[in-house]
Design a protein around this motif. Sequence first.
Motif, short mmCIF file in Angstrom:
data_model
loop_
_atom_site.label_atom_id
_atom_site.label_comp_id
_atom_site.label_asym_id
_atom_site.label_seq_id
_atom_site.Cartn_x
_atom_site.Cartn_y
_atom_site.Cartn_z
N UNK A 32 48.26 -34.13 16.31
CA UNK A 32 47.83 -33.52 17.56
C UNK A 32 47.54 -32.06 17.27
N UNK A 33 46.39 -31.57 17.69
CA UNK A 33 46.06 -30.17 17.57
C UNK A 33 46.52 -29.49 18.84
N UNK A 34 47.39 -28.48 18.68
CA UNK A 34 48.03 -27.87 19.83
C UNK A 34 47.98 -26.35 19.70
N UNK A 35 47.62 -25.68 20.79
CA UNK A 35 47.62 -24.23 20.85
C UNK A 35 48.34 -23.83 22.12
N UNK A 36 49.37 -22.99 21.96
CA UNK A 36 50.18 -22.52 23.09
C UNK A 36 50.73 -23.67 23.93
N UNK A 37 51.12 -24.76 23.28
CA UNK A 37 51.71 -25.88 23.98
C UNK A 37 50.71 -26.81 24.65
N UNK A 38 49.44 -26.53 24.52
CA UNK A 38 48.41 -27.38 25.13
C UNK A 38 47.76 -28.24 24.06
N UNK A 39 47.78 -29.55 24.27
CA UNK A 39 47.11 -30.46 23.34
C UNK A 39 45.60 -30.35 23.53
N UNK A 40 44.89 -30.22 22.42
CA UNK A 40 43.44 -30.09 22.49
C UNK A 40 42.79 -31.40 22.07
N UNK A 41 41.77 -31.77 22.79
CA UNK A 41 41.01 -32.97 22.42
C UNK A 41 40.00 -32.63 21.33
N UNK A 44 38.53 -26.20 18.16
CA UNK A 44 37.60 -25.08 18.25
C UNK A 44 37.98 -24.06 17.18
N UNK A 45 37.06 -23.79 16.27
CA UNK A 45 37.32 -22.84 15.20
C UNK A 45 37.57 -21.45 15.75
N UNK A 46 36.77 -21.02 16.70
CA UNK A 46 36.93 -19.67 17.25
C UNK A 46 38.26 -19.53 17.99
N UNK A 47 38.65 -20.57 18.72
CA UNK A 47 39.93 -20.53 19.44
C UNK A 47 41.10 -20.52 18.46
N UNK A 48 40.98 -21.30 17.40
CA UNK A 48 42.02 -21.32 16.37
C UNK A 48 42.13 -19.97 15.69
N UNK A 49 41.00 -19.39 15.31
CA UNK A 49 41.00 -18.08 14.65
C UNK A 49 41.63 -17.02 15.54
N UNK A 50 41.32 -17.03 16.82
CA UNK A 50 41.89 -16.02 17.71
C UNK A 50 43.40 -16.19 17.86
N UNK A 51 43.91 -17.40 17.65
CA UNK A 51 45.35 -17.62 17.74
C UNK A 51 46.10 -17.21 16.47
N UNK A 52 45.48 -17.38 15.30
CA UNK A 52 46.20 -17.14 14.05
C UNK A 52 46.00 -15.73 13.49
N UNK A 53 44.98 -15.03 13.91
CA UNK A 53 44.77 -13.70 13.35
C UNK A 53 45.51 -12.65 14.15
N UNK A 54 45.91 -11.62 13.47
CA UNK A 54 46.60 -10.51 14.14
C UNK A 54 45.56 -9.61 14.77
N UNK A 55 45.65 -9.44 16.07
CA UNK A 55 44.70 -8.59 16.78
C UNK A 55 45.37 -7.27 17.12
N UNK A 56 44.75 -6.20 16.69
CA UNK A 56 45.23 -4.87 17.05
C UNK A 56 44.27 -4.28 18.07
N UNK A 57 44.66 -3.19 18.65
CA UNK A 57 43.76 -2.51 19.58
C UNK A 57 42.53 -2.04 18.81
N UNK A 58 41.38 -2.12 19.47
CA UNK A 58 40.15 -1.68 18.81
C UNK A 58 40.21 -0.18 18.60
N UNK A 59 39.87 0.24 17.40
CA UNK A 59 39.88 1.66 17.05
C UNK A 59 38.54 2.30 17.42
N UNK A 60 38.58 3.59 17.71
CA UNK A 60 37.35 4.27 18.12
C UNK A 60 36.33 4.33 17.00
N UNK A 61 36.78 4.38 15.75
CA UNK A 61 35.85 4.52 14.62
C UNK A 61 35.04 3.25 14.35
N UNK A 62 35.44 2.10 14.92
CA UNK A 62 34.73 0.86 14.62
C UNK A 62 33.28 0.87 15.11
#
Length: 82
Positions: A32-41, A44-62
């Motif tokens: 079963x593929x599960x994200x945040x306790x919700x079973x996914x049918x 989604x690569x983008x949804x998976x990536x957003x869950x596993x990567x560390x997100x920091x606040x966007x920096x002004x220099x970007x």
Amino acid sequence: MQGARSPAAEELHTYLTTILLPSLSTIDDTYVWEIDGNELQNVSTSETLSMVRNRALEQRWTQNIWFKGHIPRHAFTAWNVE
């Protein structure tokens, strides 16, 4: 297959062959593929990536590196230096 080296080893072998293995099951394995306790049918690569990567606040220099006309190798190098 060779015979046991001793009567004790043969007795042990006979005993071990009578024990049911714990891994035998009448139920097929499933996954079963599960994200945040919700079973996914669908996965989604983008949804998976957003869950596993560390997100920091966007920096002004970007915005100085990742703009519409950036040169990819320059932006990548500058991003890695930071």
